[in-house]
Motif scaffolding. Structure first.
Motif, PDB file in Angstrom:
ATOM      1  N   ALA A 617       1.010  -1.493  -0.268  1.00 45.21           N
ATOM      2  CA  ALA A 617      -0.537   0.253  -0.260  1.00 45.21           C
ATOM      3  C   ALA A 617       1.119   1.531  -0.351  1.00 45.21           C
ATOM      4  O   ALA A 617       0.400   2.026  -0.743  1.00 45.21           O
ATOM      5  N   ARG A 618       2.136   1.553   0.850  1.00 48.16           N
ATOM      6  CA  ARG A 618       2.823   2.296   0.729  1.00 48.16           C
ATOM      7  C   ARG A 618       3.144   3.147  -0.566  1.00 48.16           C
ATOM      8  O   ARG A 618       3.558   3.847  -0.660  1.00 48.16           O
ATOM      9  N   GLN A 619       3.591   1.577  -1.271  1.00 49.84           N
ATOM     10  CA  GLN A 619       5.087   1.777  -2.665  1.00 49.84           C
ATOM     11  C   GLN A 619       3.372   2.130  -3.687  1.00 49.84           C
ATOM     12  O   GLN A 619       3.707   3.243  -4.219  1.00 49.84           O
ATOM     13  N   ALA A 620       2.613   1.699  -3.127  1.00 55.77           N
ATOM     14  CA  ALA A 620       1.426   2.663  -4.367  1.00 55.77           C
ATOM     15  C   ALA A 620       0.925   3.671  -4.260  1.00 55.77           C
ATOM     16  O   ALA A 620       1.024   4.154  -4.836  1.00 55.77           O
ATOM     17  N   ASP A 621       1.142   4.021  -3.013  1.00 58.63           N
ATOM     18  CA  ASP A 621       0.728   5.600  -2.418  1.00 58.63           C
ATOM     19  C   ASP A 621       1.182   6.530  -3.121  1.00 58.63           C
ATOM     20  O   ASP A 621       1.691   7.538  -3.926  1.00 58.63           O
ATOM     21  N   ALA A 622       3.206   5.794  -3.036  1.00 53.81           N
ATOM     22  CA  ALA A 622       4.006   6.993  -3.462  1.00 53.81           C
ATOM     23  C   ALA A 622       3.699   7.389  -5.132  1.00 53.81           C
ATOM     24  O   ALA A 622       3.980   7.910  -5.683  1.00 53.81           O
ATOM     25  N   VAL A 623       3.252   5.983  -5.947  1.00 51.84           N
ATOM     26  CA  VAL A 623       3.779   6.294  -7.276  1.00 51.84           C
ATOM     27  C   VAL A 623       2.834   6.531  -7.200  1.00 51.84           C
ATOM     28  O   VAL A 623       2.495   7.909  -8.372  1.00 51.84           O
ATOM     29  N   ARG A 624       1.386   7.088  -7.169  1.00 52.72           N
ATOM     30  CA  ARG A 624       0.045   7.438  -7.212  1.00 52.72           C
ATOM     31  C   ARG A 624       0.159   8.851  -6.663  1.00 52.72           C
ATOM     32  O   ARG A 624      -0.058  10.069  -7.554  1.00 52.72           O
ATOM     33  N   PHE A 625       1.774   9.585  -5.735  1.00 50.81           N
ATOM     34  CA  PHE A 625       1.939  11.018  -5.669  1.00 50.81           C
ATOM     35  C   PHE A 625       2.035  11.387  -6.558  1.00 50.81           C
ATOM     36  O   PHE A 625       2.241  13.033  -7.123  1.00 50.81           O
ATOM     37  N   LEU A 626       3.014  10.375  -6.812  1.00 53.84           N
ATOM     38  CA  LEU A 626       4.451  10.395  -8.501  1.00 53.84           C
ATOM     39  C   LEU A 626       3.122  11.525  -9.358  1.00 53.84           C
ATOM     40  O   LEU A 626       3.607  12.608  -9.765  1.00 53.84           O
ATOM     41  N   ASN A 627       2.912  10.385  -9.676  1.00 51.74           N
ATOM     42  CA  ASN A 627       1.849  10.941 -10.901  1.00 51.74           C
ATOM     43  C   ASN A 627       1.420  11.935 -10.665  1.00 51.74           C
ATOM     44  O   ASN A 627       1.045  13.018 -11.457  1.00 51.74           O
ATOM     45  N   GLU A 628       0.175  12.254  -9.729  1.00 53.91           N
ATOM     46  CA  GLU A 628      -0.444  13.590  -9.526  1.00 53.91           C
ATOM     47  C   GLU A 628      -0.128  14.872  -9.146  1.00 53.91           C
ATOM     48  O   GLU A 628      -0.432  16.003  -9.587  1.00 53.91           O
ATOM     49  N   LYS A 629       1.457  14.617  -8.481  1.00 53.95           N
ATOM     50  CA  LYS A 629       1.973  15.594  -8.031  1.00 53.95           C
ATOM     51  C   LYS A 629       3.406  16.360  -8.853  1.00 53.95           C
ATOM     52  O   LYS A 629       4.151  17.211  -9.000  1.00 53.95           O
ATOM     53  N   VAL A 630       3.996  15.057  -8.889  1.00 55.06           N
ATOM     54  CA  VAL A 630       5.294  15.336  -9.754  1.00 55.06           C
ATOM     55  C   VAL A 630       5.642  14.981 -11.454  1.00 55.06           C
ATOM     56  O   VAL A 630       5.708  16.034 -12.405  1.00 55.06           O
ATOM     57  N   PHE A 631       4.660  13.891 -12.315  1.00 60.91           N
ATOM     58  CA  PHE A 631       4.186  13.637 -13.882  1.00 60.91           C
ATOM     59  C   PHE A 631       3.116  14.756 -13.902  1.00 60.91           C
ATOM     60  O   PHE A 631       3.766  14.995 -15.353  1.00 60.91           O
ATOM     61  N   LYS A 632       2.365  15.368 -13.074  1.00 58.47           N
ATOM     62  CA  LYS A 632       1.568  16.262 -13.941  1.00 58.47           C
ATOM     63  C   LYS A 632       2.443  17.708 -13.955  1.00 58.47           C
ATOM     64  O   LYS A 632       3.067  18.124 -12.542  1.00 58.47           O
ATOM     65  N   THR A 633       2.282  18.034 -14.846  1.00 63.69           N
ATOM     66  CA  THR A 633       3.250  19.519 -14.467  1.00 63.69           C
ATOM     67  C   THR A 633       3.268  20.382 -13.812  1.00 63.69           C
ATOM     68  O   THR A 633       2.008  21.041 -13.354  1.00 63.69           O
ATOM     69  N   PRO A 634       4.396  20.840 -13.161  1.00 58.68           N
ATOM     70  CA  PRO A 634       4.181  22.060 -11.750  1.00 58.68           C
ATOM     71  C   PRO A 634       3.832  23.306 -12.740  1.00 58.68           C
ATOM     72  O   PRO A 634       5.085  23.993 -12.186  1.00 58.68           O
ATOM     73  N   THR A 635       2.884  23.489 -12.707  1.00 56.49           N
ATOM     74  CA  THR A 635       3.081  24.904 -13.283  1.00 56.49           C
ATOM     75  C   THR A 635       3.681  25.750 -12.652  1.00 56.49           C
ATOM     76  O   THR A 635       4.052  26.957 -13.212  1.00 56.49           O
ATOM     77  N   TYR A 636       2.851  25.357 -11.690  1.00 54.76           N
ATOM     78  CA  TYR A 636       3.846  27.395 -10.016  1.00 54.76           C
ATOM     79  C   TYR A 636       5.230  26.934 -10.531  1.00 54.76           C
ATOM     80  O   TYR A 636       5.852  28.264 -10.118  1.00 54.76           O
ATOM     81  N   LEU A 637       5.918  26.197 -11.218  1.00 55.29           N
ATOM     82  CA  LEU A 637       7.003  26.643 -11.696  1.00 55.29           C
ATOM     83  C   LEU A 637       7.588  26.929 -12.703  1.00 55.29           C
ATOM     84  O   LEU A 637       9.004  27.536 -12.832  1.00 55.29           O
ATOM     85  N   ILE A 638       6.733  27.048 -13.329  1.00 52.15           N
ATOM     86  CA  ILE A 638       7.114  27.755 -14.723  1.00 52.15           C
ATOM     87  C   ILE A 638       6.436  29.518 -14.523  1.00 52.15           C
ATOM     88  O   ILE A 638       5.388  30.065 -14.179  1.00 52.15           O
TER      89      ILE A 638
END
Length: 802
Positions: A617-638
């Motif tokens: 569960a912890r590992q799957a949650d980590a990948v879910r976080f990466l998909n939602e918060k990291v691989f989605k374009t971080p527009t605030y950095l642009i």
């Protein structure tokens, strides 16, 4: 007789020694200093007078630069050469053979108890190499042998050379010579032609004309190792000390590796007192060349360690001092003097090496080097990690009071290395993640239990947590006090290293109930919990989410801090890129959950595993976080308003590089191999987060647009998706150079298994099918061409052209 030359052109003794009357060699013009060895300078020559009592005794030679031609960092990562840098260290022993003195370099890598018969075999296998042979020029009182040692310091004797190349004897000469009861200090100018980068002393020089001559002022300390060696303390992987290593052939049934920790010899003045001053304290001298505004902070960094030594039973064990004024016999390079040096360099770093007795681990010197631009590194780190809570960080230059405190933190960390401590990268993961937001917890415990952790400033703390600014910066913590106690506290009931072990094991078992006493350094077996640059990494997902909230705030301060009237935009560019880099660093912490295991070193007296895989569960949650918060374009950095001031283009590349680092971490060969193994050893397949599950989840996250009814993929996501294909291509079809490295005899460490490659191919087959079904749903031409190109690339990856 005139000196002859050996095959390397170096001065060598004449064929037959012919001792002369003492006063014909050590004439009335001699400048003599009495000490461990009597030292005589007669014109340009240097003589040692070696009494019989110092023959066949172990001495330590340490060579350091007193002055050198400093350089910027080399392409290979070197720091250049600076005053105080060490260029050589070895054990020496003087022996007399008739009218000759032989200088040898013994080794202590293999040992055995002298009472055992195997000791004779060890001695027979440990023949010390000869550095030089000297004719006895004369005999002094008590049959002391007088030898001319000038050539050691002015010719290309590899073991003494401060220049890696050929030394020109005509441009090299003795500068000074001092003798003390336990050491000899020699300085000489050496001039020569260095070898190319990576050369070694005594190696062939660069071709004539390809490299300019170099001159250095070198300093050699020749120190008598204690006649009464310190009782060594056995190394234990559960507590993070540097160590010396020996192979003991006197162990039962097999040769056993014995390691002993590096530590200063501290002895209580009052052995019966719970807290006593030491007979000889550890003294650190502050370099007079240090800018005046920073000296108080460096002195404070030294005394910051006093409470840790109090935990070991010593009061005032570590002291800050300034070098004496107008004392010609005092030298900063004298190995008896531990210095904190200030070096004029653009290197953004500081280091804390130490010199120890190779027989016992006793630290003899622990000088710190501070490269000036470490201040710039601290400024950038503090801005990106603390500007959300500290208004002082939002304007450059930051006030000296803040920069001094940051410097104190750096120097305290490096001093920790000089007193024997390694990095404790596990520490920050042993605190509950929520605790690093608690003002009361952080004030008492810090946000990491060790200043030896790479846990910089508390970037998890939110403005509403109201943590005092002083507590945002690391300090000596509970682990540091525990480790110094474990390494330095006397054990009066034990007279040998073996006799100490039961007590040391009992102290190490304190980790059973106090998790922040546990230690691990850069453990690659699982990765989780031994992170660099991490705060709150007991739960990297939660802490990174909080850290990203702070980065969104910090981005808003970049323009204010980086733009100054009359200055160019270099600060603006630097801190913008540093902020994006901080975002990437925090995002990669989440990656370590995937395929990760907790680490808790244990001895034979402790039950249970050392490595425990994290839950599915912890590992799957980590990948879910990466998909939602990291691989989605971080527009605030642009930030086009910033980029337009520093570049004509490059924003897509900036964001893509940041995301690519995270993706590279997920697709690490070792991580994927480990996930396959964790699946194989799990009680049931449902207990493991399988490699197939991870790859499926990442593919769906990176290519999430394929599930839309009308597909529109922006340039940032297109770049990420192309990078995804590039990384898999490199795994399945490595470049020629990488493939060559996998050839027999040159195998890469832990290559990606064929099983993992098969799963990557399966992902591409599934992705290609999805793309082909989705091309007709593209909402714009850019998306349509991108998808068509991706489908074509996948075909080439799966069926590469020969």
């Amino acid at each position: 007789a005139a000196a002859q030359r050996d095959s390397n052109g170096r001065a060598a003794p004449s064929a037959e020694p012919k001792p002369k009357p003492y006063r014909r060699v050590i004439t009335s013009e001699a400048k003599t200093v009495r000490g461990l060895l009597d030292v005589h300078r007669v014109g340009s020559k240097l003589y040692f007078e070696i009494p019989p009592r110092e023959l066949d005794k172990d001495m330590l030679l340490v060579g350091r630069y007193a002055r050198a031609a400093a350089a910027d960092p080399s392409p290979t990562g070197g720091f250049g050469e600076y005053g105080g840098d060490e260029f050589g260290e070895r054990t020496l022993r003087w022996d007399r053979e008739g009218d000759r003195v032989v200088l040898r370099s013994p080794s202590f890598d293999i040992t055995a108890d002298t009472a055992l018969s195997v000791y004779r075999a060890v001695q027979a296998s440990n023949y010390a190499p000869i550095i030089a042979v000297f004719n006895v020029e004369a005999y002094g009182p008590d049959s002391a042998a007088v030898i001319d040692v000038t050539r050691l310091y002015t010719t290309s004797v590899p073991e003494f050379a401060a220049i890696h190349g050929t030394i020109d004897e005509k441009r090299s000469f003795i500068e000074s010579a001092h003798a003390f009861p336990d050491n000899i200090e020699i300085e000489a100018t050496q001039t020569g032609t260095p070898t190319p980068a990576g050369g070694r002393p005594g190696a062939a020089p660069a071709p004539r004309g390809t490299q300019e001559a170099q001159s250095v002022l070198a300093h050699w300390s020749l120190v008598k190792l204690p006649d009464n060696p310190m009782t060594p303390r056995r190394f234990d992987e559960r507590v993070g000390f540097f160590a010396i290593r020996q192979v003991d052939f006197g162990a039962e049934q097999r040769a056993a590796t014995r390691e002993y920790i590096a530590r200063y010899r501290l002895v209580k003045k009052d052995p019966n007192a719970a807290l006593s001053e030491p007979v000889k304290p550890i003294i650190y001298y502050v370099d007079p060349a240090t800018p005046d505004q920073w000296k108080p902070w460096i002195r404070k960094a030294i005394t910051d360690w006093q409470p840790a030594f109090e935990a070991a039973g010593f009061k005032n064990a570590i002291i800050a001092m300034d070098p004496p004024i107008n004392d010609p016999s005092w030298s900063a390079e004298d190995i008896r003097h531990t210095m904190i040096r200030w070096l004029p360099s653009t290197v953004e770093n500081a280091v804390g090496p130490h010199v120890s007795d190779p027989r016992t681990g006793e630290i003899l010197n622990g000088s710190v080097r501070i490269f000036q631009n470490v201040l710039n590194l601290q400024r950038d780190w503090y801005f990106t990690q603390a500007a959300q809570v500290d208004p002082r960080a939002r304007t450059f230059p930051m006030p000296d009071s803040l920069m001094g405190r940051l410097l104190e933190f750096v120097v305290s960390h490096e001093i920790g290395h000089t007193i024997g401590l390694r990095h404790d990268q596990l520490g920050s993961s042993t605190y509950p993640a929520d605790s690093v937001r608690s003002a009361t917890w952080v004030h008492k415990m810090g946000h990491s239990p060790s200043i030896m952790d790479y846990s910089r400033f508390n970037y998890v703390a939110q403005p509403e947590d109201h943590i005092p600014l002083e507590d945002i910066i690391p300090r000596i913590g509970p682990y540091d006090k525990y480790a110094i106690m474990w390494g330095y506290k006397p054990i009066p009931s034990a007279n040998t290293a073996e006799a100490e072990r039961p007590t040391l094991d009992q102290w190490a078992r304190m980790q059973d109930t106090i998790p922040w006493y546990r230690f691990s350094e850069n453990n690659a077996a699982g990765g989780f919990g031994t992170l660099n640059e991490a705060v709150g990494d007991a739960d990297p997902v939660k802490s990174t989410g909080l850290g990203i909230k702070n980065i969104e705030r910090v981005v808003g301060y970049i323009d204010q801090a980086g733009t100054r009237a009359g200055e160019d935009n270099s600060d603006l560019e630097e801190i913008y890129n540093s902020t994006v880099g901080q975002w990437t660093t925090e995002a990669t912490h989440v990656v370590t959950v995937v395929g990760g295991s907790t680490v808790w070193y244990k001895s034979g007296s402790q039950p249970g595993p050392v490595y425990t895989p994290l839950s599915r569960a912890r590992q799957a949650d980590a990948v879910r976080f990466l998909n939602e918060k990291v691989f989605k374009t971080p527009t605030y950095l642009i930030r086009p308003e910033i980029s337009a001031r520093i570049e004509a283009g490059g924003m897509i590349t900036r964001i893509d590089n940041a995301q690519a680092r995270v993706l590279t971490g997920l697709f690490d060969d070792g991580r994927m191999n480990r996930m396959l193994e964790n699946e194989a050893v799990a009680p049931s397949k449902s207990d493991a987060y399988t490699l197939a599950s991870m790859l499926d989840d990442v593919r769906r996250g990176v290519w999430s647009e394929l599930a839309d009814s009308r597909i529109s993929i922006d340039p940032y996501r297109r770049a990420l998706q192309n990078n995804y294909l590039t990384q898999i291509d490199r795994k399945l079809n490595p470049p020629v150079a990488q493939a060559a490295a996998a050839a027999p005899g040159r195998a890469r460490q832990a290559p990606l298994s064929e099983d993992a490659k098969s799963e990557l191919r399966g992902e591409l087959v599934s992705l290609q099918s999805e793309i082909q079904k989705s091309i007709g749903h593209a909402a714009d031409r850019e998306t349509q061409l991108h998808l068509a190109g991706a489908a074509h690339r996948i075909g080439d990856i799966l069926s590469p052209k020969k």
